[in-house]
Design an enzyme around this catalytic site. Sequence first.
Site, mmCIF file in Angstrom:
data_model
loop_
_atom_site.group_PDB
_atom_site.id
_atom_site.type_symbol
_atom_site.label_atom_id
_atom_site.label_comp_id
_atom_site.label_asym_id
_atom_site.label_seq_id
_atom_site.Cartn_x
_atom_site.Cartn_y
_atom_site.Cartn_z
ATOM 1 N N ASP A 304 23.616 -13.706 0.769
ATOM 2 C CA ASP A 304 22.239 -13.313 0.830
ATOM 3 C C ASP A 304 21.862 -12.860 -0.589
ATOM 4 O OD1 ASP A 304 19.962 -12.214 2.100
ATOM 5 O OD2 ASP A 304 20.936 -10.263 2.152
ATOM 6 N N GLU A 345 9.971 -1.936 0.282
ATOM 7 C CA GLU A 345 8.966 -2.702 -0.462
ATOM 8 C C GLU A 345 7.571 -2.145 -0.172
ATOM 9 O OE1 GLU A 345 11.377 -4.077 1.306
ATOM 10 O OE2 GLU A 345 12.387 -5.642 0.129
ATOM 11 N N ARG A 374 8.416 -9.588 9.412
ATOM 12 C CA ARG A 374 9.479 -10.303 10.119
ATOM 13 C C ARG A 374 10.005 -11.418 9.224
ATOM 14 N NH1 ARG A 374 8.976 -12.833 15.043
ATOM 15 N NH2 ARG A 374 6.894 -13.516 14.458
ATOM 16 N N GLU A 376 10.951 -14.205 10.041
ATOM 17 C CA GLU A 376 10.456 -15.511 10.485
ATOM 18 C C GLU A 376 9.108 -15.832 9.849
ATOM 19 O OE1 GLU A 376 11.660 -13.246 12.629
ATOM 20 O OE2 GLU A 376 13.552 -14.280 13.063
ATOM 21 N N MET A 379 5.834 -12.241 6.352
ATOM 22 C CA MET A 379 4.570 -11.557 6.048
ATOM 23 C C MET A 379 4.563 -10.215 6.764
ATOM 24 S SD MET A 379 1.448 -14.270 6.327
ATOM 25 C CE MET A 379 1.650 -14.669 8.039
ATOM 26 N N SER A 380 3.705 -9.309 6.278
ATOM 27 C CA SER A 380 3.419 -8.086 7.013
ATOM 28 C C SER A 380 1.971 -7.736 6.713
ATOM 29 C CB SER A 380 4.352 -6.963 6.570
ATOM 30 O OG SER A 380 4.154 -6.677 5.198
HETATM 31 N N1 ATP Z 1 7.788 -5.858 3.532
HETATM 32 C C1 ATP Z 1 7.444 -7.110 3.315
HETATM 33 N N2 ATP Z 1 6.194 -7.511 3.594
HETATM 34 C C2 ATP Z 1 5.837 -8.787 3.380
HETATM 35 N N3 ATP Z 1 6.626 -9.730 2.891
HETATM 36 C C3 ATP Z 1 7.873 -9.406 2.579
HETATM 37 C C4 ATP Z 1 8.357 -8.078 2.774
HETATM 38 N N4 ATP Z 1 9.654 -8.044 2.390
HETATM 39 C C5 ATP Z 1 9.955 -9.283 1.988
HETATM 40 N N5 ATP Z 1 8.910 -10.117 2.097
HETATM 41 C C6 ATP Z 1 8.846 -11.532 1.754
HETATM 42 O O1 ATP Z 1 9.670 -12.245 2.670
HETATM 43 C C7 ATP Z 1 10.690 -12.969 1.979
HETATM 44 C C8 ATP Z 1 11.945 -12.941 2.786
HETATM 45 O O2 ATP Z 1 12.433 -11.617 2.797
HETATM 46 P P1 ATP Z 1 13.815 -11.256 3.424
HETATM 47 O O3 ATP Z 1 14.136 -9.866 3.065
HETATM 48 O O4 ATP Z 1 13.825 -11.673 4.843
HETATM 49 O O5 ATP Z 1 14.733 -12.221 2.598
HETATM 50 P P2 ATP Z 1 16.169 -12.746 3.035
HETATM 51 O O6 ATP Z 1 16.050 -13.966 3.857
HETATM 52 O O7 ATP Z 1 16.929 -11.603 3.599
HETATM 53 O O8 ATP Z 1 16.772 -13.177 1.691
HETATM 54 P P3 ATP Z 1 17.197 -12.213 0.594
HETATM 55 O O9 ATP Z 1 17.606 -10.934 1.217
HETATM 56 O O10 ATP Z 1 18.311 -12.944 -0.026
HETATM 57 O O11 ATP Z 1 16.022 -12.119 -0.316
HETATM 58 C C9 ATP Z 1 10.815 -12.272 0.656
HETATM 59 O O12 ATP Z 1 11.270 -13.129 -0.320
HETATM 60 C C10 ATP Z 1 9.391 -11.833 0.388
HETATM 61 O O13 ATP Z 1 8.655 -12.900 -0.157
HETATM 62 MG MG MG Z 2 18.032 -9.753 3.211
#
Ligand code: ATP
Ligand code: MG
Length: 679
Positions: A304, A345, A374, A376, A379-380
């Site tokens: 990851d 974040e 989420r 999936e 977005m939030s």
């Molecule tokens: N709190 C949040 N609100 C909105 N969008 C977010 C948020 N956190 C992350 N994202 C977006 O969603 C994407 C996926 O985030 P996530 O943490 O699920 O990544 P991941 O699949 O675990 O991969 P990695 O941890 O390696 O980045 C991020 O790259 C970012 O663009």
């Molecule tokens: Mg992650």
Amino acid sequence: MSKTRTTALPKDLYQRAFVESVKKLDPRVMLKNPVMFVVEVGFFLTLLLTIFPDLFGGASDRLYNGVVSLILFVTILFANFAEALAEGRGKAQAESLKKTKQDTKARRLAKDGTIQIVSATELRKGDLVLVEAGELIPADGEIVAGIASVDESAITGESAPVMKEAGGDFSSVTGGTRVVSDSIRVRVTADPGESFLDRMISLVEGAKRQKTPNEMALHTLLVSLTLIFLIVCTTLQPIASYVNAALPVATLVALLVCLIPTTIGGLLSAIGIAGMDRVTQFNVIAMSGKAVEASGDINTIILDKTGTITYGNRMAAEFVPVGAGTAAELNRAAAQSSVHDETPEGRSIVELAKKQGLSASELELPGSLGVEFRAETRMSGTNLANGVLIRKGAVDAIKAYVREQGGEIPADLDEKTSRIATAGGTPLAVAEGNVILGLIYLKDTVKPGMRERFEELRRMGIRTVMCTGDNPLTAATIAREAGVDDFVAEAKPEDKIALIRKEQAEGKLVAMTGDGTNDAPALAQADVGLAMNSGTAAAKEAANMVDLDSDPTKIIEVVAIGKQLLMTRGALTTFSIANDVAKYFAIIPAMFMLAIPQMNALNIMGLATPQSAILSALIFNALIIPLLIPLAMKGVKYTPMSASRLLSRNLVIYGGGGILVPFAGIKLIDLLLVGLNLV
Ligand SMILES: Nc1ncnc2c1ncn2[C@@H]1O[C@H](COP(=O)(O)OP(=O)(O)OP(=O)(O)O)[C@@H](O)[C@H]1O
Ligand SMILES: [Mg+2]
Ligand SMILES: [K+]
């Protein structure tokens, strides 16, 4: 603060192992190890012959029977001692872990908001508890509100407290750890008896130890060899009487014990237990021996990005307006999209907006509804009371979302996104209604030393693939900086599983490291799933290993230990079987010397008498077990090189050594026996 990874004093450890090895003499216990069970039957048989020398007709030599019986007894004790010694450290560790399990009082929050003081053992999954500075966390759980620094030394041995906060990948807490500052509200995730500490105790205790697939296969081989030699030795009697050689039963038993693979049979379970223990010494908790073994054969490692390759505390560093959006508008919308977002974040975005002068009144949004992040949707956001929807998220996700609402994509969005991404940052787009106002620049740092660690994996012949939900440009930058072989961007949880399945379908064994709830399914699918202890409860539940230090590159040590484990087994099996050559030359001529004097030509070692030859071989057979215990416990040395080179090198060392060492050993013992006038 003391480390829990204490080990019993060596002297104590040896004493206990000795007591245990006597207890293991119980034939019902021995039956689990057929090779050594045959030795035990031989021991009883020769013991009977010592008491009743003419049991099978014809007087046999009582003293000789007694000596053979004694050597066999010692052989069994040595094998039991090896296993008991390997188990000892885990048992000592389990005891020290049990001491940290104390009954604490918990403040449980009732549905009506009142606080009840209950015993930690009354807590069940789903209960909410309050924990304040200085208090022990009463059960495993997930923080639902608040932020605190937690002393986890009871579990990890690491004395520096770690930050834990609601939302995101750092929200899980472990029962038995202590809150050092602030206060948190925790949702209990484990019933009593099923906590992480409970699982850890039963694991290091080896209570649920099962034979691994590799051990099973080897076990079958050893049993087959034992059966073959049993048949050979029992058919020797009629052959011997045909040439008029009287073979004493004790000699036949001695021959049998020398030929069956007692060396590996006696050390096999110690090798497995010691391998698990070595993993534990690296502060990695392996849920099964199978996982450790599988890690020795890993071809691909999937990691990851955020929190694994990077530190994972992605912080908002800058707001970048795009299109017609103004700085002030973006500032407000970014913060408003995050008022309900409890992830690190989200909170850092509100912080940055305030720092840039956003008034607190803009953040009071009565009647608004939070839309949780989420993996999936990536977005939030917030649904305002007046019907306006504010969203932030991965740029491609927001673009798709805005297009769906009939909105336009600002011309400068892509270029500004690239700028953030090529710097290794994570760009989040902010949309109000169907208008994209700008970008949030989330900064994160690659952990130091990654490049060297991945280089090491490459030398082991293992491919590394970074799999992230982030955009391709950011992914490429971080991948380059960290030095992974390949990367997959914009991955959703199901994409991570699909990638693992694809590799597995090609016949590869796959390891996965991760920390998030979105990694859980992939951690479960992988052959080796290594979860970070800092990660979520779901990730730790799904994985078959947990790294207490939350260092994803620890997989290197685990792989090395797995390889070492497989190699040690192979090496000692080769050694054990190669030993037979020398034993043939010692025993066979001795057995037939009287009846067939020409047989003496085979006595190339020049052993003194038939009896001294047989006893020397038998004594060597016993002594080699304790002599190899250190190797079984420490493992064969592993240096990264190709599998075929490793194999041929080990064949030369352990196969060649296995043939030569017993010649010297048996001769030496024979000389000693003669010198001491014992034969
Ligand atoms: N709190 C949040 N609100 C909105 N969008 C977010 C948020 N956190 C992350 N994202 C977006 O969603 C994407 C996926 O985030 P996530 O943490 O699920 O990544 P991941 O699949 O675990 O991969 P990695 O941890 O390696 O980045 C991020 O790259 C970012 O663009
Ligand atoms: Mg992650
Ligand atoms: K043997």
